[in-house]
Design a protein around this motif. Sequence first.
Motif, PDB file in Angstrom:
ATOM      1  N   MET A  20      -9.403  28.006  23.096  1.00  0.00           N
ATOM      2  CA  MET A  20      -8.402  28.400  21.992  1.00  0.00           C
ATOM      3  C   MET A  20      -7.021  27.670  21.800  1.00  0.00           C
ATOM      4  N   TYR A  21      -6.554  27.010  23.049  1.00  0.00           N
ATOM      5  CA  TYR A  21      -5.346  26.171  22.891  1.00  0.00           C
ATOM      6  C   TYR A  21      -5.725  25.049  22.296  1.00  0.00           C
ATOM      7  N   LEU A  22      -6.870  24.478  22.488  1.00  0.00           N
ATOM      8  CA  LEU A  22      -7.218  23.232  21.664  1.00  0.00           C
ATOM      9  C   LEU A  22      -7.404  23.548  20.380  1.00  0.00           C
ATOM     10  N   ILE A  23      -7.357  24.538  19.678  1.00  0.00           N
ATOM     11  CA  ILE A  23      -7.282  24.966  18.333  1.00  0.00           C
ATOM     12  C   ILE A  23      -6.037  24.446  17.745  1.00  0.00           C
ATOM     13  N   VAL A  24      -4.895  24.653  18.358  1.00  0.00           N
ATOM     14  CA  VAL A  24      -3.568  24.394  18.012  1.00  0.00           C
ATOM     15  C   VAL A  24      -3.400  22.773  18.187  1.00  0.00           C
ATOM     16  N   MET A  25      -3.940  22.296  19.179  1.00  0.00           N
ATOM     17  CA  MET A  25      -3.776  20.864  19.510  1.00  0.00           C
ATOM     18  C   MET A  25      -4.678  20.059  18.465  1.00  0.00           C
ATOM     19  N   LYS A  26      -5.723  20.622  18.055  1.00  0.00           N
ATOM     20  CA  LYS A  26      -6.751  20.070  16.808  1.00  0.00           C
ATOM     21  C   LYS A  26      -5.885  20.104  15.542  1.00  0.00           C
ATOM     22  N   LEU A  27      -5.315  21.385  15.429  1.00  0.00           N
ATOM     23  CA  LEU A  27      -4.509  21.439  13.999  1.00  0.00           C
ATOM     24  C   LEU A  27      -3.591  20.431  14.079  1.00  0.00           C
ATOM     25  N   LEU A  28      -2.769  19.930  14.943  1.00  0.00           N
ATOM     26  CA  LEU A  28      -1.698  19.120  14.944  1.00  0.00           C
ATOM     27  C   LEU A  28      -2.503  17.599  14.771  1.00  0.00           C
ATOM     28  N   SER A  29      -3.575  17.482  15.397  1.00  0.00           N
ATOM     29  CA  SER A  29      -4.057  16.111  15.141  1.00  0.00           C
ATOM     30  C   SER A  29      -4.831  15.881  13.842  1.00  0.00           C
ATOM     31  N   VAL A  30      -5.359  16.729  13.326  1.00  0.00           N
ATOM     32  CA  VAL A  30      -6.258  16.688  12.200  1.00  0.00           C
ATOM     33  C   VAL A  30      -5.500  15.908  10.993  1.00  0.00           C
ATOM     34  N   ARG A  31      -6.298  14.789  10.496  1.00  0.00           N
ATOM     35  CA  ARG A  31      -5.941  14.245   9.363  1.00  0.00           C
ATOM     36  C   ARG A  31      -6.934  13.462   8.768  1.00  0.00           C
ATOM     37  N   GLU A  32      -6.733  12.783   7.612  1.00  0.00           N
ATOM     38  CA  GLU A  32      -7.952  11.881   7.121  1.00  0.00           C
ATOM     39  C   GLU A  32      -8.169  10.572   8.106  1.00  0.00           C
ATOM     40  N   GLY A  33      -9.532  10.475   8.057  1.00  0.00           N
ATOM     41  CA  GLY A  33     -10.049   9.735   9.240  1.00  0.00           C
ATOM     42  C   GLY A  33     -10.361  10.236  10.437  1.00  0.00           C
ATOM     43  N   ARG A  34      -9.875  11.415  10.763  1.00  0.00           N
ATOM     44  CA  ARG A  34     -10.160  11.939  12.024  1.00  0.00           C
ATOM     45  C   ARG A  34     -11.178  13.381  11.519  1.00  0.00           C
ATOM     46  N   GLU A  35     -12.248  13.079  11.215  1.00  0.00           N
ATOM     47  CA  GLU A  35     -13.363  14.345  10.692  1.00  0.00           C
ATOM     48  C   GLU A  35     -13.768  14.989  12.118  1.00  0.00           C
ATOM     49  N   THR A  36     -13.856  14.284  13.224  1.00  0.00           N
ATOM     50  CA  THR A  36     -14.034  15.097  14.269  1.00  0.00           C
ATOM     51  C   THR A  36     -13.462  16.222  14.603  1.00  0.00           C
ATOM     52  N   ASP A  37     -12.015  16.132  14.441  1.00  0.00           N
ATOM     53  CA  ASP A  37     -11.151  17.051  14.453  1.00  0.00           C
ATOM     54  C   ASP A  37     -11.185  18.411  13.587  1.00  0.00           C
ATOM     55  N   SER A  38     -11.628  17.956  12.419  1.00  0.00           N
ATOM     56  CA  SER A  38     -12.007  19.091  11.519  1.00  0.00           C
ATOM     57  C   SER A  38     -13.367  19.687  11.807  1.00  0.00           C
ATOM     58  N   ALA A  39     -14.308  19.008  12.321  1.00  0.00           N
ATOM     59  CA  ALA A  39     -15.635  19.669  12.692  1.00  0.00           C
ATOM     60  C   ALA A  39     -15.371  20.614  14.196  1.00  0.00           C
ATOM     61  N   ASP A  40     -14.468  19.927  14.849  1.00  0.00           N
ATOM     62  CA  ASP A  40     -14.214  20.717  16.087  1.00  0.00           C
ATOM     63  C   ASP A  40     -13.632  22.108  15.747  1.00  0.00           C
ATOM     64  N   LEU A  41     -12.702  22.015  14.871  1.00  0.00           N
ATOM     65  CA  LEU A  41     -11.906  23.196  14.468  1.00  0.00           C
ATOM     66  C   LEU A  41     -12.955  24.282  13.885  1.00  0.00           C
ATOM     67  N   ARG A  42     -13.794  23.868  13.056  1.00  0.00           N
ATOM     68  CA  ARG A  42     -14.951  24.910  12.347  1.00  0.00           C
ATOM     69  C   ARG A  42     -15.698  25.366  13.459  1.00  0.00           C
ATOM     70  N   SER A  43     -15.956  24.502  14.588  1.00  0.00           N
ATOM     71  CA  SER A  43     -16.623  25.136  15.716  1.00  0.00           C
ATOM     72  C   SER A  43     -16.033  26.013  16.579  1.00  0.00           C
ATOM     73  N   PHE A  44     -14.729  25.680  16.993  1.00  0.00           N
ATOM     74  CA  PHE A  44     -14.019  26.619  17.761  1.00  0.00           C
ATOM     75  C   PHE A  44     -13.559  27.889  17.001  1.00  0.00           C
ATOM     76  N   ALA A  45     -13.361  27.765  15.552  1.00  0.00           N
ATOM     77  CA  ALA A  45     -13.198  28.896  14.654  1.00  0.00           C
ATOM     78  C   ALA A  45     -14.224  29.919  14.770  1.00  0.00           C
ATOM     79  N   SER A  46     -15.525  29.625  14.590  1.00  0.00           N
ATOM     80  CA  SER A  46     -16.696  30.201  14.550  1.00  0.00           C
ATOM     81  C   SER A  46     -17.120  31.097  15.681  1.00  0.00           C
ATOM     82  N   ILE A  47     -16.585  30.553  16.981  1.00  0.00           N
ATOM     83  CA  ILE A  47     -16.634  31.383  18.042  1.00  0.00           C
ATOM     84  C   ILE A  47     -15.560  32.308  18.808  1.00  0.00           C
ATOM     85  N   ALA A  48     -14.354  32.065  18.100  1.00  0.00           N
ATOM     86  CA  ALA A  48     -13.267  32.989  18.573  1.00  0.00           C
ATOM     87  C   ALA A  48     -13.269  34.148  18.121  1.00  0.00           C
ATOM     88  N   ASP A  49     -13.031  35.367  18.839  1.00  0.00           N
ATOM     89  CA  ASP A  49     -13.091  36.648  18.829  1.00  0.00           C
ATOM     90  C   ASP A  49     -11.465  37.071  18.757  1.00  0.00           C
TER      91      ASP A  49
END
Length: 85
Positions: A20-49
Motif C-alpha cells: 500500500m505504500y507502493l501506491i503512493v510511490m507509483k502515484l509519484l512516478s506515473v507519467r506518459e511512457g510509464r504504463e507499467t506504473d498505471s497497470a501496477d496502480l490498478r492492480s494494487f487498487a483492486s485488492i486494497a481494503d
Amino acid sequence: MTADGQKLGVKYPLVVVDEMYLIVMKLLSVREGRETDSADLRSFASIADVEEWARVETSAHLVMSRGFSRGRDVIADAENLRTTY
C-alpha cells in the motif's frame, strides 16, 4: 567461508515495503511512457481494503507534508484512484 566455518561477506539490512505504500510511490512516478506504473496502480487498487487505503492516505499526507510530492497532489490522486477502482 573461512577455514573455521565463518561466513564471509557483507550483511545488508532488508527493508520490507508494504504494497500500500507502493501506491503512493507509483502515484509519484506515473507519467506518459510509464504504463507499467498505471497497470501496477490498478492492480494494487483492486485488492486494497479499507484498512490499506487508510495507510495509503497516511503515506500521501506524509509525502505532501515533507515536501516530496514533486508538485503533485498525491492525496487527491490517491483518493481518485480509490474511488475509481
